[in-house]
Design a protein around this motif. Structure first.
Motif, PDB file in Angstrom:
ATOM      1  N   ASP A  56      -8.810  -5.493 -20.571  1.00 25.62           N
ATOM      2  CA  ASP A  56      -8.691  -5.941 -19.178  1.00 25.62           C
ATOM      3  C   ASP A  56      -7.917  -7.252 -19.024  1.00 25.62           C
ATOM      4  OD1 ASP A  56      -9.918  -3.761 -18.128  1.00 25.62           O
ATOM      5  OD2 ASP A  56     -11.862  -4.696 -17.808  1.00 25.62           O
ATOM      6  N   ASN A 103      -1.570   0.254 -18.216  1.00 21.63           N
ATOM      7  CA  ASN A 103      -2.843   0.409 -18.912  1.00 21.63           C
ATOM      8  C   ASN A 103      -3.107   1.870 -19.238  1.00 21.63           C
ATOM      9  OD1 ASN A 103      -3.526   0.377 -15.803  1.00 21.63           O
ATOM     10  ND2 ASN A 103      -5.144   1.551 -16.776  1.00 21.63           N
ATOM     11  N   PHE A 126      -5.953   3.524 -18.846  1.00 22.67           N
ATOM     12  CA  PHE A 126      -6.783   4.204 -17.855  1.00 22.67           C
ATOM     13  C   PHE A 126      -5.892   4.872 -16.812  1.00 22.67           C
ATOM     14  CE2 PHE A 126      -9.296   0.644 -19.425  1.00 22.67           C
ATOM     15  CZ  PHE A 126     -10.483   1.265 -19.766  1.00 22.67           C
ATOM     16  N   GLU A 151      -6.382   4.878 -13.599  1.00 23.72           N
ATOM     17  CA  GLU A 151      -6.300   4.051 -12.398  1.00 23.72           C
ATOM     18  C   GLU A 151      -5.522   2.761 -12.654  1.00 23.72           C
ATOM     19  OE1 GLU A 151      -9.626   6.811 -12.354  1.00 23.72           O
ATOM     20  OE2 GLU A 151      -9.138   5.156 -13.732  1.00 23.72           O
ATOM     21  N   GLN A 195      -7.036  -0.949 -12.591  1.00 23.90           N
ATOM     22  CA  GLN A 195      -7.667  -1.568 -13.751  1.00 23.90           C
ATOM     23  C   GLN A 195      -6.912  -2.827 -14.184  1.00 23.90           C
ATOM     24  OE1 GLN A 195     -10.451  -0.002 -14.871  1.00 23.90           O
ATOM     25  NE2 GLN A 195     -10.935  -1.578 -16.382  1.00 23.90           N
ATOM     26  N   GLY A 224      -0.882   2.777 -13.862  1.00 18.62           N
ATOM     27  CA  GLY A 224      -1.970   3.431 -14.564  1.00 18.62           C
ATOM     28  C   GLY A 224      -1.449   4.549 -15.448  1.00 18.62           C
ATOM     29  N   ALA A 225      -2.291   5.019 -16.375  1.00 17.33           N
ATOM     30  CA  ALA A 225      -1.922   6.101 -17.301  1.00 17.33           C
ATOM     31  C   ALA A 225      -0.621   5.785 -18.028  1.00 17.33           C
ATOM     32  CB  ALA A 225      -1.817   7.431 -16.565  1.00 17.33           C
ATOM     33  N   SER A 232      -1.575   4.608  -9.603  1.00 22.92           N
ATOM     34  CA  SER A 232      -1.678   5.659 -10.608  1.00 22.92           C
ATOM     35  C   SER A 232      -0.458   6.567 -10.500  1.00 22.92           C
ATOM     36  CB  SER A 232      -2.956   6.477 -10.394  1.00 22.92           C
ATOM     37  OG  SER A 232      -4.098   5.641 -10.451  1.00 22.92           O
ATOM     38  N   ARG A 282      -5.621  13.827 -11.796  1.00 24.60           N
ATOM     39  CA  ARG A 282      -6.384  13.146 -12.839  1.00 24.60           C
ATOM     40  C   ARG A 282      -6.939  14.119 -13.877  1.00 24.60           C
ATOM     41  NH1 ARG A 282     -11.090  10.888 -14.686  1.00 24.60           N
ATOM     42  NH2 ARG A 282     -11.043   8.622 -15.071  1.00 24.60           N
ATOM     43  N   LYS A 286      -6.204  14.065 -17.878  1.00 23.76           N
ATOM     44  CA  LYS A 286      -7.274  14.006 -18.875  1.00 23.76           C
ATOM     45  C   LYS A 286      -7.147  15.151 -19.880  1.00 23.76           C
ATOM     46  CE  LYS A 286     -12.319  13.754 -19.276  1.00 23.76           C
ATOM     47  NZ  LYS A 286     -13.609  13.763 -18.524  1.00 23.76           N
TER      48      LYS A 286
END
Length: 212
Positions: free
Chosen positions: A67, A100, A102, A104, A107, A133-134, A177, A182, A186
Motif C-alpha cells: 500500500d 497495483n 489488486f 481496484e 488501492q 488497478g490490475a 480499474s 472483475r 480473477k
C-alpha cells in the motif's frame, strides 16, 4: 520544458511502470526535452540529483508495495527532498503514475497521499496522480490500442495527464480499474498467471494452497 521521467520499479526490465511511462511519452514529447532516470539499476549520483532540481516537471512511476512506495524509491525521495530544499530555484510540478496488483485502482490512495505529502515537504507542486488497478494485466494487453477495450479508462486518464503536463496544471487525481469484468480478470489471473507460474517452477496447484 525539461521533463524528468523517473522509473521507480524494482524490476530491471519489462516493468508496468516502464510501460506506463512509454505510453505517456508520445503524448507529451512535442516541444519538451525528456530525460529518463532508472533508479532500479543503480543509485542516482549527486549530479543527477542536481539535474532533477533544475527540471520543470517530475513524472514518477512506480508499483504499489504494501500500500505504499517501494523502499528504494522511498530512499531516493528522502535524498531528493534535501536537495530540493537547498538547490531548487523555481517551481517544479510533480505527476505520478501508479499501478497495483489488486483489481481496484483505488488501492493506490495511500501511496498517492505519500507522494502528495512528500511534495509539501520538498516545496514542490503536486499536479496529478493516476492509479491503475490490475497492473499485472498490462503485459498481456500491451498491443491493445490506448483508449480502447480494457484500456479505455487508462486512455482518458493519460489524455488528462498529458494536458496537465503541457500546461503545468493541477487537476484531480484518477484511480481506476481496467474496463474488464472483475470475475474474468480473477479467472485469467488464476489460470494464466498463478497456475502457469507455479508449473514453470515445478509446483502444482495444490502447492499454492499449502499452508506452512
Amino acid at each position: 520544458m525539461n521533463i524528468a521521467m523517473i522509473n521507480g520499479s524494482p524490476k530491471l526490465r519489462k516493468s508496468n511502470s516502464d510501460h506506463l511511462l512509454k505510453t505517456l511519452e508520445p503524448l507529451i514529447s512535442t516541444g519538451h526535452e525528456i530525460t529518463h532516470y532508472n533508479i532500479n539499476k543503480k543509485p542516482l549520483t549527486p549530479g543527477q540529483y542536481n539535474e532533477l532540481c533544475g527540471m520543470d516537471i517530475l513524472i514518477i512511476a512506480f508499483p504499489l508495495y504494501v500500500d505504499g512506495v517501494p523502499s528504494h524509491l522511498f530512499r531516493m525521495l528522502v535524498t531528493l527532498e534535501e536537495y530540493m530544499k537547498t538547490r531548487r530555484e523555481k517551481d517544479i510540478y510533480v505527476y505520478t503514475l501508479m499501478n497495483n496488483g489488486f483489481f481496484e485502482g483505488k488501492q493506490n490512495h495511500i501511496a498517492l497521499e505519500i507522494i502528495q505529502n512528500w511534495c509539501i515537504r520538498s516545496g514542490l507542486i503536486f499536479g496529478q496522480g493516476l492509479g491503475q488497478g490490475a497492473g499485472e494485466m498490462m503485459d498481456f494487453i500491451e498491443k491493445v490500442p490506448l483508449g480502447t477495450g480494457p484500456l479505455k479508462n487508462l486512455g482518458k486518464a493519460m489524455e488528462s495527464l498529458a494536458h496537465n503536463v503541457h500546461s503545468q496544471s493541477i487537476d484531480e487525481s484518477m484511480l481506476f480499474s481496467p474496463n474488464f469484468p472483475r470475475f474474468a480478470w480473477k479467472f485469467a489471473a488464476t489460470h494464466s498467471f498463478w497456475n502457469a507460474t507455479a508449473k514453470k517452477n515445478g509446483l502444482k496447484k495444490k502447492d499454492i494452497r499449502r499452508t506452512l
